[in-house]
Scaffold this motif. Structure first.
Motif, PDB file in Angstrom:
ATOM      1  N   ALA A   7      16.835  37.188  25.600  1.00 33.20           N
ATOM      2  CA  ALA A   7      18.256  36.943  25.347  1.00 33.20           C
ATOM      3  C   ALA A   7      19.049  37.173  26.631  1.00 33.20           C
ATOM      4  N   PRO A   8      20.380  36.940  26.613  1.00 35.68           N
ATOM      5  CA  PRO A   8      21.198  37.169  27.809  1.00 35.68           C
ATOM      6  C   PRO A   8      21.061  38.591  28.333  1.00 35.68           C
ATOM      7  N   CYS A   9      21.316  38.728  29.651  1.00 34.64           N
ATOM      8  CA  CYS A   9      21.060  40.002  30.324  1.00 34.64           C
ATOM      9  C   CYS A   9      22.219  40.980  30.196  1.00 34.64           C
ATOM     10  N   VAL A  10      21.847  42.255  30.283  1.00 33.40           N
ATOM     11  CA  VAL A  10      22.831  43.309  30.475  1.00 33.40           C
ATOM     12  C   VAL A  10      22.678  43.801  31.909  1.00 33.40           C
ATOM     13  N   ASP A  11      23.793  44.062  32.579  1.00 33.14           N
ATOM     14  CA  ASP A  11      23.802  44.496  33.971  1.00 33.14           C
ATOM     15  C   ASP A  11      23.750  46.019  34.018  1.00 33.14           C
ATOM     16  N   VAL A  12      22.901  46.579  34.896  1.00 35.25           N
ATOM     17  CA  VAL A  12      22.788  48.036  34.960  1.00 35.25           C
ATOM     18  C   VAL A  12      24.108  48.694  35.338  1.00 35.25           C
ATOM     19  N   ARG A  13      25.001  47.946  35.992  1.00 35.18           N
ATOM     20  CA  ARG A  13      26.303  48.527  36.342  1.00 35.18           C
ATOM     21  C   ARG A  13      27.146  48.795  35.097  1.00 35.18           C
ATOM     22  N   GLU A  14      26.895  48.038  34.020  1.00 32.56           N
ATOM     23  CA  GLU A  14      27.628  48.279  32.783  1.00 32.56           C
ATOM     24  C   GLU A  14      27.291  49.637  32.179  1.00 32.56           C
ATOM     25  N   PHE A  15      26.142  50.195  32.590  1.00 29.81           N
ATOM     26  CA  PHE A  15      25.717  51.494  32.078  1.00 29.81           C
ATOM     27  C   PHE A  15      26.042  52.625  33.046  1.00 29.81           C
ATOM     28  N   GLY A  16      26.713  52.280  34.158  1.00 26.97           N
ATOM     29  CA  GLY A  16      27.152  53.306  35.103  1.00 26.97           C
ATOM     30  C   GLY A  16      26.370  53.388  36.388  1.00 26.97           C
ATOM     31  N   ALA A  17      25.440  52.454  36.641  1.00 27.46           N
ATOM     32  CA  ALA A  17      24.697  52.482  37.898  1.00 27.46           C
ATOM     33  C   ALA A  17      25.617  52.114  39.059  1.00 27.46           C
ATOM     34  N   ILE A  18      25.452  52.804  40.190  1.00 24.39           N
ATOM     35  CA  ILE A  18      26.292  52.609  41.368  1.00 24.39           C
ATOM     36  C   ILE A  18      25.394  52.301  42.560  1.00 24.39           C
ATOM     37  N   ALA A  19      25.684  51.200  43.228  1.00 22.20           N
ATOM     38  CA  ALA A  19      24.916  50.832  44.418  1.00 22.20           C
ATOM     39  C   ALA A  19      25.379  51.671  45.602  1.00 22.20           C
ATOM     40  N   GLY A  20      24.443  51.954  46.480  1.00 21.21           N
ATOM     41  CA  GLY A  20      24.779  52.715  47.677  1.00 21.21           C
ATOM     42  C   GLY A  20      23.609  53.572  48.094  1.00 21.21           C
ATOM     43  N   ARG A  21      23.308  53.544  49.380  1.00 21.58           N
ATOM     44  CA  ARG A  21      22.152  54.284  49.886  1.00 21.58           C
ATOM     45  C   ARG A  21      22.574  55.128  51.074  1.00 21.58           C
ATOM     46  N   ALA A  22      22.221  56.392  51.015  1.00 24.15           N
ATOM     47  CA  ALA A  22      22.539  57.300  52.108  1.00 24.15           C
ATOM     48  C   ALA A  22      21.246  57.725  52.796  1.00 24.15           C
ATOM     49  N   ARG A  23      21.345  57.966  54.127  1.00 24.84           N
ATOM     50  CA  ARG A  23      20.212  58.486  54.879  1.00 24.84           C
ATOM     51  C   ARG A  23      20.692  59.622  55.760  1.00 24.84           C
ATOM     52  N   PRO A  24      19.888  60.661  55.929  1.00 29.87           N
ATOM     53  CA  PRO A  24      18.634  60.927  55.208  1.00 29.87           C
ATOM     54  C   PRO A  24      18.921  61.502  53.832  1.00 29.87           C
ATOM     55  N   GLY A  25      17.867  61.649  53.063  1.00 31.31           N
ATOM     56  CA  GLY A  25      18.013  62.253  51.745  1.00 31.31           C
ATOM     57  C   GLY A  25      18.201  61.230  50.653  1.00 31.31           C
ATOM     58  N   PRO A  26      18.278  61.677  49.401  1.00 31.29           N
ATOM     59  CA  PRO A  26      18.306  60.766  48.259  1.00 31.29           C
ATOM     60  C   PRO A  26      19.661  60.158  47.963  1.00 31.29           C
ATOM     61  N   GLY A  27      20.711  60.654  48.607  1.00 28.63           N
ATOM     62  CA  GLY A  27      22.037  60.109  48.332  1.00 28.63           C
ATOM     63  C   GLY A  27      22.689  60.735  47.114  1.00 28.63           C
ATOM     64  N   PRO A  28      23.948  60.394  46.854  1.00 30.83           N
ATOM     65  CA  PRO A  28      24.699  61.078  45.791  1.00 30.83           C
ATOM     66  C   PRO A  28      24.515  60.504  44.391  1.00 30.83           C
ATOM     67  N   TYR A  29      23.929  59.312  44.259  1.00 30.72           N
ATOM     68  CA  TYR A  29      23.978  58.614  42.973  1.00 30.72           C
ATOM     69  C   TYR A  29      22.649  58.590  42.217  1.00 30.72           C
ATOM     70  N   TRP A  30      21.583  59.182  42.755  1.00 33.11           N
ATOM     71  CA  TRP A  30      20.270  58.946  42.167  1.00 33.11           C
ATOM     72  C   TRP A  30      20.157  59.482  40.741  1.00 33.11           C
ATOM     73  N   ARG A  31      20.765  60.626  40.444  1.00 36.22           N
ATOM     74  CA  ARG A  31      20.689  61.146  39.076  1.00 36.22           C
ATOM     75  C   ARG A  31      21.429  60.223  38.109  1.00 36.22           C
ATOM     76  N   GLN A  32      22.622  59.828  38.488  1.00 37.73           N
ATOM     77  CA  GLN A  32      23.418  58.946  37.640  1.00 37.73           C
ATOM     78  C   GLN A  32      22.719  57.600  37.447  1.00 37.73           C
ATOM     79  N   ASN A  33      22.162  57.056  38.538  1.00 40.19           N
ATOM     80  CA  ASN A  33      21.497  55.755  38.445  1.00 40.19           C
ATOM     81  C   ASN A  33      20.231  55.824  37.594  1.00 40.19           C
ATOM     82  N   THR A  34      19.474  56.891  37.752  1.00 38.04           N
ATOM     83  CA  THR A  34      18.244  57.020  36.970  1.00 38.04           C
ATOM     84  C   THR A  34      18.570  57.038  35.479  1.00 38.04           C
TER      85      THR A  34
END
Length: 470
Positions: A14-41
């Motif tokens: 069926a039609p797709c749901v976008d992960v951003r609709e569930f609160g996923a946030i794009a963005g990558r920080a280096r070094p380290g895991p960045g601020p959004y990994w818990r929320q995105n997971t």
């Protein structure tokens, strides 16, 4: 078939749901895991659960989404859009980044990427071994994509890249299709295997590119997960600083009806290899229409510039050696810096046929000059020339004195045989690149101990001795 199933499943989604609709946030920080990994997971996991329940596809849209580990449920259709990437958050989990566990009817596809962020696991670089030292040992870095005890799974079109451990592990599964996938890992990062089909049945890997430091396609059989049966690898290009294709080393149970067809092996340290080190039975293996180029690399890496290496041995006292039989090589051609080996040191290898096999030994890489690091003699640890040596690693006979650099000194014979029964060579040519021989070059065929039933009447030998007994 798995291909027909995969097409049907994609059409029914069926039609797709976008992960951003569930609160996923794009963005990558280096070094380290960045601020959004818990929320995105959490957000993407929720999207997968709801998408599976409602038979919606789940879309990873453009952007890099840092995650820890996701479990993919049954009836999931995950699409990675162009420019969309799921990226492993360093040191947040040892579980697989994408884990298809006890699931069925799963499709992962698109033109996006699953990225293991291996660069975040580098502690140092050793220029002698041409190898990174990871900051965490093997077993504590996450595998990138793992399919486990699942069925009817298709992975199509995506890029699986930069793993800090194996890229794609298929364990205890059935009806799996991997099609038009690109797998790339840093050529200096250890243990970043391309695809490991492990104790699985009815697996097809097709139309894909694999470029890694460790083994490219590496069938295994692990106790407790069942046999490997009906594996087809077709229309693939593979490059590896280790073996392009390697069975093992764990070969605990049956491995049968396995075909590699229309394969291009580029610039690799090993070509076609069976490295059986536990007591299963490996039978009915075909390599057909394979083009290869194998060359020396730093000797710590798996492989030994050998175009063919079929060995069984034991690595621990009391181990049961594997049985290898019914091996076919048809329409094989290429150049190599070392010879091939068929050795049944653990148990006699039986029924091997080579038809239209064209192999030329030459010397062209920087390591072929002898200026690179040396190898160490198996058992004694004495320095020996890597060129022309034979590689039985890992083996109980290696002992503790040669470390990662164990070899048995010798010469580069196009094919060295020992403990083999029933080998037929037809319509084939073995050659050396010039009549001006190198000091480590040997003969077209070298016949070692306990070789029975050798028919080489269909073999031509160019610029070398046809056969010698060693």
């Amino acid at each position: 078939s798995s291909i027909m199933w995969a097409v049907a499943f994609a059409v029914l989604a069926a039609p797709c749901v976008d992960v951003r609709e569930f609160g996923a946030i794009a963005g990558r920080a280096r070094p380290g895991p960045g601020p959004y990994w818990r929320q995105n997971t959490a957000a993407i996991q929720n999207a997968l659960i709801q998408g599976a329940a409602e038979r919606n596809c789940v879309l990873v849209s453009e952007g890099e989404y840092m995650i820890s580990s996701l479990t993919v449920p049954s009836n999931t259709h995950l699409i990675l859009a162009h420019g969309g990437a799921l990226v492993a958050a360093v040191n947040t989990s040892t579980a697989p980044v994408i884990h298809v566990l006890n699931s069925s009817n799963v499709t992962i596809e698109g033109s996006g990427q699953i990225n293991g962020a291996a660069e975040d696991y580098i502690a140092s670089y050793d220029p002698v071994d041409d190898r990174f030292q990871p900051s965490a040992p093997d077993g504590s870095r996450p595998r990138l994509v793992k399919l486990e005890r699942s069925q009817r799974v298709a992975i199509r079109g995506v890029e699986i890249q930069n793993a800090s451990d194996w890229h794609l592990h298929i364990q205890g599964c059935s009806a799996v299709l991997v099609d038009s996938v690109t797998i790339r890992g840093d050529s200096r990062f250890p243990n970043n295997d391309g695809v490991d089909p492990d104790s699985s049945q009815d697996v097809t890997i097709a139309n894909s590119v694999i470029d890694v430091a460790d083994d490219g396609v590496c069938p295994k059989a692990t106790a407790g997960y069942g046999p490997v049966r009906n594996l087809l690898v077709q229309n693939c290009t593979i490059r590896s600083k280790s073996h392009a294709i390697k069975f093992g080393t764990n070969t605990d149970t049956e491995m049968s009806n396995i075909t590699f067809d229309n394969i291009t092996i580029l610039d690799s340290n090993g070509g076609m290899s069976i490295q059986a080190r536990s007591g299963g039975r490996i039978t009915d293996v075909t390599w057909s229409n394979v083009r290869f180029e194998t060359r020396y690399e730093a000797p710590r890496w798996w492989g030994n510039a050998d175009w063919l290496s079929i060995t069984n041995d034991i690595r621990n006292p009391g181990d049961t050696p594997a049985q290898i039989s019914n091996i076919r090589l048809v329409n094989i051609s290429g150049r190599t810096e070392n010879g091939g080996v068929i050795s049944g040191r653990g148990h006699v290898v039986t029924n091997v046929s080579l038809h239209n096999v064209q192999v030329t030994i030459g010397a062209w890489s920087n390591y072929s000059t002898g200026a690179g690091p040396t190898c160490r003699e198996s058992g004694t640890g004495v320095e020996v020339d890597c060129r022309g040596s034979r590689d039985y690693r890992p083996s109980l006979a290696d002992g503790q004195l040669c470390g990662h650099y164990c070899r048995t000194a010798g010469q580069a014979n196009v094919l060295f045989l020992e403990n083999v029964s029933g080998i037929d060579i037809s319509d084939s040519t073995f050659a050396f690149a010039s009549a001006a021989t190198k000091s480590w070059w040997g003969s077209c065929v070298a016949i070692g101990a306990n070789v029975r039933g050798l028919d080489r009447r269909g073999l031509d030998c160019v610029n070398g001795t046809h056969a010698v007994v060693v």
